[in-house]
Write a protein that holds these residues in place. Structure first.
Motif, PDB file in Angstrom:
ATOM      1  N   ASN A  37       4.424 -10.219 -11.156  1.00 30.90           N
ATOM      2  CA  ASN A  37       5.061 -10.779 -10.007  1.00 30.90           C
ATOM      3  C   ASN A  37       6.806 -10.681 -10.155  1.00 30.90           C
ATOM      4  O   ASN A  37       7.175 -11.797  -9.694  1.00 30.90           O
ATOM      5  N   ALA A  59       0.721 -13.704  -8.923  1.00 29.27           N
ATOM      6  CA  ALA A  59       1.044 -12.978  -9.993  1.00 29.27           C
ATOM      7  C   ALA A  59      -0.031 -11.833 -10.470  1.00 29.27           C
ATOM      8  O   ALA A  59      -1.259 -12.398  -9.877  1.00 29.27           O
ATOM      9  N   THR A  61      -0.869  -8.723  -9.494  1.00 33.35           N
ATOM     10  CA  THR A  61      -1.415  -8.012  -8.196  1.00 33.35           C
ATOM     11  C   THR A  61      -1.922  -6.696  -8.591  1.00 33.35           C
ATOM     12  O   THR A  61      -2.883  -6.261  -8.343  1.00 33.35           O
TER      13      THR A  61
END
Length: 319
Positions: A37, A59, A61
């Motif tokens: 993130n 966060a 991803t």
């Protein structure tokens, strides 16, 4: 362009013409690394000028090692957007961190992205200790300068102290607003060696269309369900039929628990419809013609803990 200045390359099982690089042309692979993130995917999308990597306020991803390709008149940069390096809590997490570390070892340059709206933390120190032993150049990228507080000097100083014993250069920028990204791009090019075109100049990613479509669907799930369905979801494209006027896509949303099924579907199917509509709009930007998207939900208990399921969903250990 003279035919002798062209070469043929297979890209996603299709032949494509790649020009011979002129004298002084630079190229290379650049790994974008950092904590979850910090804006790695947003940065890559901004630099190549097209969305190929999903972004989310949640966060962690990025999962796969996604390669984005930026070609200018003087260079071709192949970005490797790695998963955020973190302390893993399941097999998927272990695999992601291992693949990120593998990516770092096989590139020409590393861009270490940090969140400059806050001072250097334990996660940044952890990654620094991994990178400081590398033989390739490293650039420290201070992202999110648009979010820095008025008294930001102590933040900048914390990162300066972090890399004090290295010869790394530092660039400040905002991947969201674009401020400083031109200077960053130039710094990347300056740190690359002379090299060939690895891909056709108009190509922006080496990933197949199905992969990008699955990621765009997953992004909308992350955006609309937030903490309820953090990362226990995987998308598989079950069927894809293309005609000149419309592309029909059937995709499965794989989740771990039956209780999550109701969240994804929503009251009278409202959430699934919202996700489908938003994903279709994003997919529409990727492919020509109309898009018909059908989503259905499948429960795959503890798939993140199973190496077999991980492989089935496209998550494999990279050598």
């Amino acid at each position: 362009m003279d035919s002798q200045e062209l070469q043929e390359l297979s890209v996603n099982n299709q032949s494509a013409i790649v020009p011979i690089a002129p004298e002084g042309f630079k190229s290379g692979f650049v790994a974008i690394v950092g904590r979850p993130n910090v804006g790695k995917s947003t940065l890559m999308n901004h630099l190549i000028g097209q969305k190929i990597a999903i972004t989310s306020p949640v966060a962690q991803t990025t999962r796969n090692r996604l390669q984005g390709i930026l070609t200018t008149s003087e260079a071709q940069i192949i970005f490797v957007d790695t998963p955020g390096i973190h302390k893993p809590h399941h097999e998927l997490g272990k695999l992601l961190v291992q693949n990120a570390k593998t990516a770092i070892k096989s590139v020409d340059l590393v861009l270490f992205v940090v969140d400059s709206s806050t001072d250097a933390g334990t996660g940044d120190h952890f990654i620094f200790n991994i990178l400081k032993h590398l033989s390739v150049p490293v650039i420290l990228g201070l992202n999110k300068v648009d979010l820095q507080p008025k008294n930001y000097q102590f933040i900048d100083d914390s990162y300066a102290d972090l890399i004090a014993d290295t010869d790394w250069s530092t660039v400040k920028f905002s991947a969201t607003t674009g401020v400083g990204t031109e200077q960053l791009q130039q710094a990347l090019i300056e740190n690359l060696e002379s090299g060939p075109y690895y891909y056709p100049p108009d190509l922006v990613t080496d990933q197949p269309e199905r992969f990008i479509i699955a990621e765009l669907i997953r992004e909308q799930i992350l955006l609309h369900t937030r903490q309820e369905i953090p990362h226990s979801v995987a998308i598989t494209i079950e069927k894809m039929e293309e005609t000149p006027k419309i592309t029909k896509i059937n995709a499965a949303i794989n989740i771990e628990r039956s209780s999550q099924k109701g969240i994804i579907i929503g009251k009278k199917g409202s959430m699934l419809k919202t996700i489908g509509t938003a994903a279709r709009k994003q997919i529409q930007k990727l492919i020509s013609g109309g898009v018909y998207l059908e989503l259905f939900v499948k429960v795959e208990p503890q798939w993140r803990q199973s190496r077999i399921r991980l492989a089935e969903f496209g998550y494999q250990v990279e050598e």
